[in-house]
Motif scaffolding. Structure first.
Motif, PDB file in Angstrom:
ATOM      1  N   GLU A  52       0.822  -1.215   0.000  1.00 20.78           N
ATOM      2  CA  GLU A  52       0.000   0.000   0.000  1.00 20.78           C
ATOM      3  C   GLU A  52       0.854   1.262   0.000  1.00 20.78           C
ATOM      4  O   GLU A  52       0.487   2.282  -0.599  1.00 20.78           O
ATOM      5  CB  GLU A  52      -0.931  -0.022   1.216  1.00 20.78           C
ATOM      6  N   LYS A  53       2.012   1.241   0.642  1.00 18.11           N
ATOM      7  CA  LYS A  53       2.836   2.446   0.772  1.00 18.11           C
ATOM      8  C   LYS A  53       3.665   2.764  -0.467  1.00 18.11           C
ATOM      9  O   LYS A  53       4.345   3.795  -0.519  1.00 18.11           O
ATOM     10  CB  LYS A  53       3.763   2.321   1.986  1.00 18.11           C
ATOM     11  N   TYR A  54       3.628   1.886  -1.463  1.00 17.76           N
ATOM     12  CA  TYR A  54       4.403   2.111  -2.685  1.00 17.76           C
ATOM     13  C   TYR A  54       3.485   2.575  -3.808  1.00 17.76           C
ATOM     14  O   TYR A  54       2.451   1.963  -4.088  1.00 17.76           O
ATOM     15  CB  TYR A  54       5.134   0.829  -3.099  1.00 17.76           C
ATOM     16  N   ARG A  84      10.925   0.546   3.469  1.00 17.11           N
ATOM     17  CA  ARG A  84      10.337   1.863   3.730  1.00 17.11           C
ATOM     18  C   ARG A  84      10.383   2.726   2.467  1.00 17.11           C
ATOM     19  O   ARG A  84       9.366   3.130   1.937  1.00 17.11           O
ATOM     20  CB  ARG A  84      11.074   2.560   4.868  1.00 17.11           C
TER      21      ARG A  84
END
Length: 341
Positions: free
Chosen positions: A208-210, A283
């Motif tokens: 989701e964070k990419y 991250r």
């Protein structure tokens, strides 16, 4: 050879000959490389039609029990009728294929004979290997990874025509299935497009964070193109920007991107670039690698992996052959979560 023909038996005479040979091998009165009576000799001695004796020898030869030598006659090929003989036709002998091979050997047990041959993705080569082993094996295990039909169609052989030369009850498809192929054969397979889609979906919380997904799909190493389809399907469905690259060389990694990588050389290059740019795996950049190895468990604090269970694939195929069960089994495929994603 000890043979008694029972004229009153309901068992056909040719079958009585077959059973006599098998019994002789089992009891040790017939040995490997021992010559059998000729068709004429058996025909005259037991008042049998030549066609009857010839039919019996054809059955024994097809089952790999005996072999014929031009100008010399028929000879015992096996030490015993229960010895399972397997021809294993792999596309290549990679680290993962070795795991399958050794798991298959271990599960079949010491009484089995497994002859390994490589077809190198070449349908014509595979067809020749099958022809050379025709009638010599109980099972023909084929990994149907063929790409010559795309790169050189004029020189290729139709896959389904190739496999039709093998009786369905002796055919085993391994690693890759052929959904359109009919018949009661064994299959233990991966479904590369759906497997990758479902694995990525199970890791959607990590992805989701990419903002972007990149698949490194090498052009010089052959992999199933269904992998690209599964990757694209996921990216489109989850509205992710995406691209497919042939290599990591001369392609600088981008923060906010998760990379799906097939080759270990590309994996190593990605890790090097992350370090050079002082980025943090899991991250700033994500990495998802194909196929589990012990090294990936410790590299860069752990590489997230999507992988089938190669040992289970070999074991499942062996168990089905030993039980003579014609089943089609999808091999387990899973996401192993680690720090890189």
């Amino acid at each position: 050879m000890q043979l008694t023909i029972n004229e009153r038996s309901s068992i056909p005479k040719y079958r009585q000959i077959v059973e006599a040979v098998l019994h002789g091998i089992e009891t040790g009165t017939l040995h490997r490389d021992e010559q059998l009576p000729s068709i004429n000799e058996l025909s005259v001695e037991f008042y049998l039609a030549r066609d009857t004796v010839e039919k019996a020898y054809k059955v024994l030869k097809k089952d790999g029990v005996i072999e014929s030598v031009r100008g010399k006659g028929y000879f015992v090929r096996r030490e015993g009728p229960d010895q399972l003989r397997v021809l294993l036709l792999m596309n290549k002998l990679s680290a993962y294929k070795k795991i399958i091979y050794y798991a298959l050997l271990d599960a079949l047990g010491p009484g089995a004979v497994v002859d390994l041959r490589l077809h190198h993705h070449d349908t014509a080569k595979c067809a020749q290997l099958i022809q050379d082993g025709q009638g010599d094996y109980d099972y023909y295990v084929v990994m149907p990874h063929f790409y010559d039909q795309i790169t050189a169609p004029a020189q290729s052989v139709n896959i389904r025509s190739l496999l039709s030369d093998i009786p369905a009850n002796k055919l085993v498809l391994l690693d890759k299935g052929l959904p359109d192929l009919k018949g009661d054969y064994i299959a233990v397979y991966q479904q590369f497009d759906n497997d990758l889609y479902e694995a990525l979906e199970s890791g959607s919380d990590l992805l989701e964070k990419y903002g972007k997904l990149v698949l490194i799909f090498p052009g010089d190493v052959r992999y199933p193109t269904e992998i690209i389809q599964g990757f694209r399907n996921y990216a489109v469905h989850y509205k992710k920007n995406f691209s497919v690259l042939a290599t990591t060389v001369n392609n600088t990694i981008e923060p906010g991107t998760a990379y799906v990588v097939l080759e270990d050389s590309d994996l190593a290059e990605l890790v090097r670039q992350v370090r050079r740019q002082n980025l943090t795996l899991g991250r700033d950049v994500g990495i998802l690698s194909f196929n589990e190895t012990p090294l990936k468990e410790v590299l860069a604090d752990g590489i997230t992996v999507v992988s089938t269970d190669h040992e289970q694939m070999g074991r499942s195929a062996a168990q089905l052959m030993l039980a003579h069960r014609s089943e089609k089994i999808k091999n387990p495929f899973k996401l192993i979560r680690r720090a890189s994603l």
